[in-house]
Design an enzyme around this catalytic site. Structure first.
Site: not given
Length: 277
Positions: A2-3
């Site tokens: 998750p960015e």
DNA sequence: ACGTAATCCTGGAGGC
DNA sequence: TGCCTCCAGGATTACG
């Protein structure tokens, strides 16, 4: 992983679902995922709280605003998932926290590698928390200007890839979007930041905004673990030009994509389109 | 003040 | 097939 685009997608997918619901009980299977306060205090303080209308995000931090001026701050790190689901859905392996909601459903936090952390803080103090306090600008905010980028490049004597991963420089980029931005800007990951030309800096600025916006538009990159708040995969992995494409032909010139280590991190790039200089 | 390296953790990949 | 080793990776910490 998750960015920014993945966290933003989780925020958007959960917002309308959680709004107005109340937490009636908490199952905490792995107390060590709670960063603050102590586990029993965490449960005591969060039980009975109601979700506000809007969720927030700062960099890769998910901000779940609750009643009584409290905010649940979550960092998903590598493999964290936050899933809103029916209570009778089988509990997947590595589920560490279950929030019971007053509509009978669950909000579950699961994290295979257990790097993710949850933290409860007064909403007014969130921006001063360690990890959030020193974050750089949001790449899609107007304060992230071409001039800001150029100035930072000159100030920091480090390789451009390392700088892109530094959350104090700009918030929300991780390994995937950093490599994709460098490819689109045709900049080699090992180039020194101050050595980039004004033209290259402008191109990088544009590339960062484009890959982040593209990631959000396609609801994130589901490379291995990532899904949104309803368990749905994103599709930006189909638009990646270099990340995880070692040996595959470059979409621009056809030469095989290479992988090197920069600051201990895998970096994928095209040796032809991104010259070391 | 700055930069780099070790640390956490597990599943999957690769070697034999 | 199975056992072993290695590796990915974000942020924190520990060190130079």
């Amino acid at each position: 992983m998750p960015e920014l685009p993945e966290v933003e997608t989780v925020v958007r997918s959960l917002e309308q679902k959680l709004s107005g619901l109340t937490i009636t009980a908490v199952d905490l299977f792995k107390p060590e995922v709670i960063r603050f306060p102590k586990p029993d205090q965490f449960i005591e303080q969060i039980t009975g709280k109601q979700f506000q209308k809007k969720l927030g995000r700062r960099g890769k931090y998910l901000l779940i605003h609750l009643s009584d001026g409290l905010t649940l701050v979550i960092h998903l790190r590598m493999t964290g998932r936050l899933i809103y689901c029916e209570a009778d859905l089988p509990v997947e392996k590595h589920t560490h926290v279950i929030f019971h909601l007053d509509n009978g459903k669950h909000l579950r936090f699961a994290d295979t590698r257990r790097f993710g952390r949850l933290q409860l803080a007064p909403t007014a103090e969130v921006s001063a928390l360690p990890g959030i306090r020193d974050l750089g600008p949001e790449p899609l905010d107007k304060e992230f200007t071409r001039e800001f980028l150029k100035k930072e490049l000159r100030r920091r004597r480090t390789r451009i890839k390392s700088l892109l991963l530094d959350q104090c420089f700009v918030a929300g980029l991780g390994n995937i979007y950093a490599d994709e931005a460098l490819f689109r800007a045709k900049i080699h990951p090992e180039r020194l930041a101050p050595d980039l030309t004004t033209r290259e800096a402008a191109g990088l600025h544009k590339a960062i905004i484009e890959v982040i916006a593209g990631g959000i538009k396609h609801r994130g990159t589901s490379f291995r673990d990532y899904v949104d708040g309803e368990g749905r995969a994103g599709s930006f992995q189909h638009h990646l030009k270099v990340y995880n494409r070692e040996g595959l032909p470059c979409s621009h010139c056809g030469r095989p994509i290479e992988r090197i280590k920069v600051a201990g991190r895998s970096s994928y790039y095209c040796p032809s389109c991104q010259k070391p200089k």
